[in-house]
Scaffold this motif. Sequence first.
Motif, PDB file in Angstrom:
ATOM      1  N   PRO A 225       8.444  -4.390   5.655  1.00 52.16           N
ATOM      2  CA  PRO A 225       9.275  -3.477   5.330  1.00 52.16           C
ATOM      3  C   PRO A 225      10.419  -3.444   6.268  1.00 52.16           C
ATOM      4  CG  PRO A 225       7.510  -2.832   6.609  1.00 52.16           C
ATOM      5  CD  PRO A 225       7.188  -4.285   5.894  1.00 52.16           C
ATOM      6  N   THR A 226      11.549  -2.814   5.894  1.00 50.32           N
ATOM      7  CA  THR A 226      12.958  -2.806   6.803  1.00 50.32           C
ATOM      8  C   THR A 226      13.452  -1.258   6.715  1.00 50.32           C
ATOM      9  OG1 THR A 226      14.168  -3.278   4.663  1.00 50.32           O
ATOM     10  CG2 THR A 226      13.704  -5.307   5.687  1.00 50.32           C
ATOM     11  N   VAL A 227      14.337  -1.413   7.552  1.00 50.16           N
ATOM     12  CA  VAL A 227      15.276  -0.101   8.151  1.00 50.16           C
ATOM     13  C   VAL A 227      16.550  -0.588   7.955  1.00 50.16           C
ATOM     14  CG1 VAL A 227      13.355   1.022   9.071  1.00 50.16           C
ATOM     15  CG2 VAL A 227      15.149  -0.460  10.500  1.00 50.16           C
ATOM     16  N   GLY A 228      17.756   0.566   7.749  1.00 42.45           N
ATOM     17  CA  GLY A 228      18.856   0.445   8.029  1.00 42.45           C
ATOM     18  C   GLY A 228      19.275  -0.347   8.984  1.00 42.45           C
ATOM     19  N   GLY A 229      20.439  -1.208   8.975  1.00 50.18           N
ATOM     20  CA  GLY A 229      20.774  -1.806  10.141  1.00 50.18           C
ATOM     21  C   GLY A 229      21.676  -0.889  11.144  1.00 50.18           C
ATOM     22  N   GLY A 230      21.744  -1.337  12.292  1.00 52.52           N
ATOM     23  CA  GLY A 230      22.450  -0.547  13.270  1.00 52.52           C
ATOM     24  C   GLY A 230      23.780  -0.704  12.877  1.00 52.52           C
ATOM     25  N   LEU A 231      24.242  -1.588  12.628  1.00 54.41           N
ATOM     26  CA  LEU A 231      25.591  -1.656  11.984  1.00 54.41           C
ATOM     27  C   LEU A 231      26.272  -0.919  11.040  1.00 54.41           C
ATOM     28  CD1 LEU A 231      28.557  -3.172  12.686  1.00 54.41           C
ATOM     29  CD2 LEU A 231      27.908  -4.700  10.934  1.00 54.41           C
ATOM     30  N   ALA A 232      25.190  -0.506  10.135  1.00 52.60           N
ATOM     31  CA  ALA A 232      25.653   0.422   9.019  1.00 52.60           C
ATOM     32  C   ALA A 232      25.458   1.637   9.711  1.00 52.60           C
ATOM     33  CB  ALA A 232      24.470   0.050   7.866  1.00 52.60           C
ATOM     34  N   GLU A 233      24.729   2.015  10.731  1.00 55.10           N
ATOM     35  CA  GLU A 233      24.515   3.340  11.106  1.00 55.10           C
ATOM     36  C   GLU A 233      25.862   3.593  11.928  1.00 55.10           C
ATOM     37  OE1 GLU A 233      21.119   3.702  13.490  1.00 55.10           O
ATOM     38  OE2 GLU A 233      19.848   3.733  11.786  1.00 55.10           O
ATOM     39  N   ILE A 234      26.329   2.572  12.614  1.00 53.23           N
ATOM     40  CA  ILE A 234      27.602   2.626  13.439  1.00 53.23           C
ATOM     41  C   ILE A 234      28.816   3.073  12.280  1.00 53.23           C
ATOM     42  CG2 ILE A 234      29.317   1.489  14.679  1.00 53.23           C
ATOM     43  CD1 ILE A 234      27.051   0.102  16.034  1.00 53.23           C
ATOM     44  N   GLN A 235      28.585   2.329  11.392  1.00 55.94           N
ATOM     45  CA  GLN A 235      29.860   2.521  10.417  1.00 55.94           C
ATOM     46  C   GLN A 235      29.825   4.089   9.772  1.00 55.94           C
ATOM     47  OE1 GLN A 235      29.257  -0.741   7.623  1.00 55.94           O
ATOM     48  NE2 GLN A 235      30.506  -1.918   8.845  1.00 55.94           N
ATOM     49  N   GLU A 236      28.689   4.400   9.494  1.00 55.97           N
ATOM     50  CA  GLU A 236      28.363   5.760   8.959  1.00 55.97           C
ATOM     51  C   GLU A 236      29.011   6.839  10.111  1.00 55.97           C
ATOM     52  OE1 GLU A 236      24.692   8.603   6.966  1.00 55.97           O
ATOM     53  OE2 GLU A 236      24.513   6.439   7.724  1.00 55.97           O
ATOM     54  N   THR A 237      28.640   6.718  11.377  1.00 55.23           N
ATOM     55  CA  THR A 237      28.903   7.597  12.218  1.00 55.23           C
ATOM     56  C   THR A 237      30.430   7.793  12.610  1.00 55.23           C
ATOM     57  OG1 THR A 237      26.841   7.243  13.381  1.00 55.23           O
ATOM     58  CG2 THR A 237      28.512   8.192  14.707  1.00 55.23           C
ATOM     59  N   VAL A 238      30.938   6.472  12.497  1.00 54.55           N
ATOM     60  CA  VAL A 238      32.222   6.461  12.839  1.00 54.55           C
ATOM     61  C   VAL A 238      33.181   7.004  11.520  1.00 54.55           C
ATOM     62  CG1 VAL A 238      34.205   4.864  12.562  1.00 54.55           C
ATOM     63  CG2 VAL A 238      32.436   4.147  13.976  1.00 54.55           C
ATOM     64  N   GLY A 239      32.510   6.935  10.065  1.00 56.03           N
ATOM     65  CA  GLY A 239      33.095   7.729   8.968  1.00 56.03           C
ATOM     66  C   GLY A 239      32.968   9.254   9.231  1.00 56.03           C
ATOM     67  N   ARG A 240      31.639   9.759   9.810  1.00 56.03           N
ATOM     68  CA  ARG A 240      31.787  11.057   9.937  1.00 56.03           C
ATOM     69  C   ARG A 240      32.502  11.521  11.107  1.00 56.03           C
ATOM     70  NH1 ARG A 240      26.147   9.932   9.844  1.00 56.03           N
ATOM     71  NH2 ARG A 240      26.029  10.017  12.272  1.00 56.03           N
ATOM     72  N   ILE A 241      33.014  10.857  12.348  1.00 54.78           N
ATOM     73  CA  ILE A 241      33.876  11.166  12.996  1.00 54.78           C
ATOM     74  C   ILE A 241      35.264  11.440  12.603  1.00 54.78           C
ATOM     75  CG2 ILE A 241      34.980  10.558  15.403  1.00 54.78           C
ATOM     76  CD1 ILE A 241      32.303   9.316  16.027  1.00 54.78           C
ATOM     77  N   ALA A 242      35.560  10.313  11.760  1.00 51.01           N
ATOM     78  CA  ALA A 242      36.927  10.422  11.107  1.00 51.01           C
ATOM     79  C   ALA A 242      36.966  11.693  10.303  1.00 51.01           C
ATOM     80  CB  ALA A 242      36.868   8.922  10.085  1.00 51.01           C
TER      81      ALA A 242
ATOM     82  N   LYS B 160      35.742  14.641  10.719  1.00 54.18           N
ATOM     83  CA  LYS B 160      35.917  15.898  11.451  1.00 54.18           C
ATOM     84  C   LYS B 160      37.287  15.715  12.208  1.00 54.18           C
ATOM     85  CE  LYS B 160      31.089  16.191  12.893  1.00 54.18           C
ATOM     86  NZ  LYS B 160      30.192  16.074  13.968  1.00 54.18           N
ATOM     87  N   ILE B 161      37.551  14.407  12.536  1.00 57.35           N
ATOM     88  CA  ILE B 161      39.196  14.169  13.003  1.00 57.35           C
ATOM     89  C   ILE B 161      40.213  14.843  12.088  1.00 57.35           C
ATOM     90  CG2 ILE B 161      40.675  12.899  13.846  1.00 57.35           C
ATOM     91  CD1 ILE B 161      38.630  11.179  15.301  1.00 57.35           C
ATOM     92  N   ASP B 162      39.796  14.506  10.656  1.00 52.55           N
ATOM     93  CA  ASP B 162      40.776  14.780   9.916  1.00 52.55           C
ATOM     94  C   ASP B 162      40.930  16.250   9.595  1.00 52.55           C
ATOM     95  OD1 ASP B 162      42.649  14.169   7.589  1.00 52.55           O
ATOM     96  OD2 ASP B 162      40.971  14.431   6.172  1.00 52.55           O
ATOM     97  N   LYS B 163      39.786  17.003   9.956  1.00 54.54           N
ATOM     98  CA  LYS B 163      39.811  18.398   9.594  1.00 54.54           C
ATOM     99  C   LYS B 163      40.575  19.149  10.970  1.00 54.54           C
ATOM    100  CE  LYS B 163      35.461  18.604   7.168  1.00 54.54           C
ATOM    101  NZ  LYS B 163      34.256  18.948   7.053  1.00 54.54           N
ATOM    102  N   LEU B 164      40.825  18.567  12.002  1.00 60.13           N
ATOM    103  CA  LEU B 164      41.428  19.343  12.978  1.00 60.13           C
ATOM    104  C   LEU B 164      42.707  19.710  12.775  1.00 60.13           C
ATOM    105  CD1 LEU B 164      40.404  17.013  15.928  1.00 60.13           C
ATOM    106  CD2 LEU B 164      39.518  18.944  15.680  1.00 60.13           C
ATOM    107  N   PRO B 165      43.019  20.918  13.220  1.00 60.14           N
ATOM    108  CA  PRO B 165      44.423  21.470  12.871  1.00 60.14           C
ATOM    109  C   PRO B 165      45.521  21.022  13.769  1.00 60.14           C
ATOM    110  CG  PRO B 165      43.392  23.119  14.374  1.00 60.14           C
ATOM    111  CD  PRO B 165      42.310  21.982  13.888  1.00 60.14           C
ATOM    112  N   PHE B 166      46.103  19.917  13.476  1.00 58.06           N
ATOM    113  CA  PHE B 166      47.301  19.062  14.392  1.00 58.06           C
ATOM    114  C   PHE B 166      48.420  19.804  14.573  1.00 58.06           C
ATOM    115  CE2 PHE B 166      44.338  15.533  13.115  1.00 58.06           C
ATOM    116  CZ  PHE B 166      43.940  14.915  14.148  1.00 58.06           C
TER     117      PHE B 166
END
Length: 589
Positions: free
Chosen positions: A463-480, A482-488
Amino acid sequence: MSDPTSEHPGPEAGKSANATSSDAAAGKSNAAADTAANAAASTVETVDAVDAIVPVVKVRPRRRLPSFVWAVPVIAALIGIWLVVQSVTSQGPVITITFKSAEGLEAGKTKLRYKDVDVGHVKAIALSPDRKRVLITAQLIKSAADILATDTRFFIVKPRISGGSVSGLSTLLSGNYISVDVGTSTETTNEFTGLEEPPLVNRDSPGREFVLHGAQTGSVNYGSPIFFRHINAGHVTKFQLDRDGKGVTIRVFIDAPYDQYVTEDTRFWHASGVDMQLDANGLRVTTESLTSLIEGGLAFQEHDDALPGGKPAFEGSVFPLFEDREHAMRAPDTKVRSFLMYFPESLRGLSKGAPVDLRGIVIGEVKSLNVEFAENGRLPRFPVEISLYPDRLKARVRTGTRLPDDDTEAKERSLLDHLITRGLRGQLRSGNLLTGQLYIALDFFPDAPQAKMDWRTDYPVLPTVGGGLAEIQETVGRIAKKIDKLPFDKISGELVQALSKLNTTLASTEKLVHRLDVEVTPELTSTLKEARNTLNSANALLAEDAPLQQDMRESLKQVAKSARAVANLADMLERHPDALVFGKQKVKP
């Protein structure tokens, strides 16, 4: 006395001679005969007369010997014959040696040498019938007749430069010569094929020869050095491609006394080039020597876990040739277990041979990357075949601890099932951020979904689990997001107001500094001057030659005298308390 009639014939004889020619000839012959007879008689008479007067002495004739002058050429001829016989009897056999070229060889001048001793010379040089080679006819001395074994080697010695070694410099003055390396065979021959390159090792050189099998020769060449703990311990004597074309065979000669360190646990590896390692201790660059860096080489050493006192390997023993020291020093993988793994993310960066580790310990490697197409229309899957080596994990078990009971395959399966229930999973991780290479990490994830092994298949699936690099990419996507929603726009307006207030504050600060510079600084300067004058006055009063200092010294002296007087008075009163009433008593004379 001669007869006058015979000497002077009369007129009758002349007349009769003129009568006929036959009579004349007969008369002449008779006259000659008579004259000879008369002469002989006259001589006898004369001798008889002399003998009668002089006594006769008989002398024996002497034997004449040959002259001494004839002895010189006779002796010279005997010496010449002896030299010819000696030359014929001292000559050895005549042999023929073939070379590709006769460069530097001359008939009647080039010598054949064994251990730098002349054993013959070149008699003639000619081309072979096909004109592809050169035939060298050599005359050996009689004492060298026993060196003509079938495995005897002949080679031309001339100046050579190979890698870091230079040989044959002595031939620059003496000229090229043919060297002999005597063989050991019991069979003999008079025809030989010469070597185009001189052998690095003679048959009587101390040491042993071994055989190596590897995937490729790398930078190894004829004569490449072999190192033992960075010491030049031998040379490569021969290499060739295997018959199946899937590997190479390399023959090496290890000089004495280093050959005794070649045991059954010895490992050979390529030592060419530079080995660079980047770890927690920093960057490490190692190489065997400058020679191996330029022309390649090999190295050997016993395995790190080898038992001391190993027996030396037999000559001709076969050893595997590893690509580097790291692979050479690995423990042998006697057990291999194959598994499949399916990862949910892309396999880009994962390649064949990538390591599989368990908490940092490499226990396997990737064997292949494949594709599986589903028949029911589902998306294709990408199975990764891996090989695990249980012995690698056992080799790292600390001394004194209990080994897992997994000697049989069934026990190994039971142990792996237990580890999977505790959260053992495979995961893709980045091995190098610069190159993007991935590896498979086996680790424990307690929160992972439950899984179970299916041992009925040929390749059980881990059995396997998702890789750490994929999780980092997903986290970076979520942060992006949120940043896009900020009232600049709002933030930029507030930022402008803050900058305006900051400019006002800076202007006020500048005015305050100017006031301090104009009003406070002059007052501060005068105060500092007065303080400096006060300090100068104090220094003048405290100087050693100042009047105040002298007066203080005198006063201190007086005080000291008074103190001594008081001390004397106190001492006297202590001894004579009544002195206060009666006064000081006078001392009687």
